[in-house]
Design an enzyme around this catalytic site. Structure first.
Site, PDB file in Angstrom:
ATOM      1  N   ASP A 204     -13.099  -3.945-100.280  1.00 58.34           N
ATOM      2  CA  ASP A 204     -12.254  -4.989-100.265  1.00 58.34           C
ATOM      3  C   ASP A 204     -11.713  -5.072 -98.679  1.00 58.34           C
ATOM      4  OD1 ASP A 204     -10.715  -2.471 -99.657  1.00 58.34           O
ATOM      5  OD2 ASP A 204      -9.570  -2.717-101.599  1.00 58.34           O
TER       6      ASP A 204
ATOM      7  N   ASP B  56      -9.617  -1.053 -92.644  1.00 61.64           N
ATOM      8  CA  ASP B  56      -8.241  -1.140 -91.724  1.00 61.64           C
ATOM      9  C   ASP B  56      -8.572  -0.229 -90.858  1.00 61.64           C
ATOM     10  OD1 ASP B  56      -5.813  -0.692 -90.648  1.00 61.64           O
ATOM     11  OD2 ASP B  56      -4.851  -0.174 -92.809  1.00 61.64           O
TER      12      ASP B  56
ATOM     13  N   LYS C 173      -9.506  -5.934 -90.500  1.00 63.72           N
ATOM     14  CA  LYS C 173      -8.279  -6.020 -89.859  1.00 63.72           C
ATOM     15  C   LYS C 173      -8.601  -5.953 -88.426  1.00 63.72           C
ATOM     16  CE  LYS C 173      -4.565  -4.267 -93.109  1.00 63.72           C
ATOM     17  NZ  LYS C 173      -3.637  -3.261 -93.227  1.00 63.72           N
TER      18      LYS C 173
HETATM   19  P1  IMP Z   1      -9.154   2.510 -94.119  1.00 66.30           P
HETATM   20  O1  IMP Z   1      -9.666   3.732 -94.623  1.00 66.30           O
HETATM   21  O2  IMP Z   1      -7.985   2.469 -93.140  1.00 66.30           O
HETATM   22  O3  IMP Z   1     -10.270   1.377 -93.627  1.00 66.30           O
HETATM   23  O4  IMP Z   1      -8.725   1.809 -95.351  1.00 66.30           O
HETATM   24  C1  IMP Z   1      -9.063   2.147 -96.700  1.00 66.30           C
HETATM   25  C2  IMP Z   1      -8.475   1.564 -97.904  1.00 66.30           C
HETATM   26  O5  IMP Z   1      -6.988   1.588 -97.681  1.00 66.30           O
HETATM   27  C3  IMP Z   1      -8.621   0.344 -98.390  1.00 66.30           C
HETATM   28  O6  IMP Z   1      -9.990   0.230 -99.205  1.00 66.30           O
HETATM   29  C4  IMP Z   1      -7.685  -0.165 -99.146  1.00 66.30           C
HETATM   30  O7  IMP Z   1      -7.651   0.304-100.477  1.00 66.30           O
HETATM   31  C5  IMP Z   1      -6.532   0.223 -98.530  1.00 66.30           C
HETATM   32  N1  IMP Z   1      -5.781  -0.670 -97.589  1.00 66.30           N
HETATM   33  C6  IMP Z   1      -6.036  -0.819 -96.024  1.00 66.30           C
HETATM   34  N2  IMP Z   1      -5.277  -1.945 -95.616  1.00 66.30           N
HETATM   35  C7  IMP Z   1      -4.692  -2.457 -96.757  1.00 66.30           C
HETATM   36  C8  IMP Z   1      -3.656  -3.251 -97.177  1.00 66.30           C
HETATM   37  O8  IMP Z   1      -3.469  -4.239 -95.929  1.00 66.30           O
HETATM   38  N3  IMP Z   1      -3.168  -3.736 -98.480  1.00 66.30           N
HETATM   39  C9  IMP Z   1      -3.678  -2.895 -99.180  1.00 66.30           C
HETATM   40  N4  IMP Z   1      -4.615  -1.841 -99.142  1.00 66.30           N
HETATM   41  C10 IMP Z   1      -5.007  -1.745 -98.012  1.00 66.30           C
END
Ligand code: IMP
Ligand code: MG
Length: 174
Positions: free
Chosen positions: A97, A100, A128
């Protein structure tokens, strides 16, 4: 917490997924494609993107959880549900989805690469901007968004709002 500004409408999402699906259809002609959706967030993207792919794709899912607070990832990823099948020799496309910190995808890429797929690609609806993250080789990406917490279209805040058909910013005054 309140839902703030709508960042991306349902129509804009659908148009973007149609483009991504067309590109995937072109790139994986005559290849046996396995889509891997990362639960829970990617279930909506997976369902809508897949219907824009004109190939006999197969589906599998992984569920992961990253420890952290409601709006921040800690980087420690735990596999809650692994794939149902072997991926050795398969063309695999991970569907996410949102990217981040990129920590979840980095972990998954390493974890899946060990299983020796024929190819391993990444597709994500949202990226992001303005985040300091290790480089990720995204094959298909939807929208770049500002580094704000968003909900809708599979994305949750504290388990809720995944069913919104659009992407909205969470109001800062939470
Ligand atoms: P990452 O490992 O930081 O890239 O993020 C992984 C997970 O965090 C994503 O697959 C989302 O499930 C959740 N996530 C990150 N940013 C958001 C946001 O802005 N809204 C909701 N869920 C988020
Ligand atoms: Mg989440």
């Amino acid at each position: 917490m309140e839902i703030g500004e709508v960042l991306i409408t349902a129509d804009e999402i659908d148009a973007k997924l149609a483009e991504m699906g067309a590109a995937i259809t072109r790139d994986y002609q005559n290849k046996d494609l396995l889509l891997i959706g990362i639960l829970k967030g990617a279930f909506v993207v997976m369902a809508d993107l897949a219907r824009h792919i004109d190939l006999p794709v197969e589906f599998d899912f992984m569920a992961v959880s990253s420890y952290g607070s409601a709006t921040k990832t800690s980087g420690v990823v735990r596999i809650l549900k692994d794939l149902d099948q072997e991926i050795a020799g398969r063309h695999v496309l991970i569907v996410e989805d949102i990217v981040d910190t990129g920590l979840t995808l980095n972990y998954l890429l390493k974890n899946l690469a060990v299983r020796k797929p024929a190819s391993l690609g990444l597709a994500a609806l949202l990226i992001k901007d303005g985040i300091d993250r290790p480089p990720l080789d995204m094959k298909y990406e939807g929208f770049h968004i500002p580094p704000k917490f968003v909900v809708g279209y599979g994305l949750d805040f504290d388990g809720k709002y995944r069913n919104l058909p659009y992407i909205a910013v969470v109001d800062d005054s939470i």
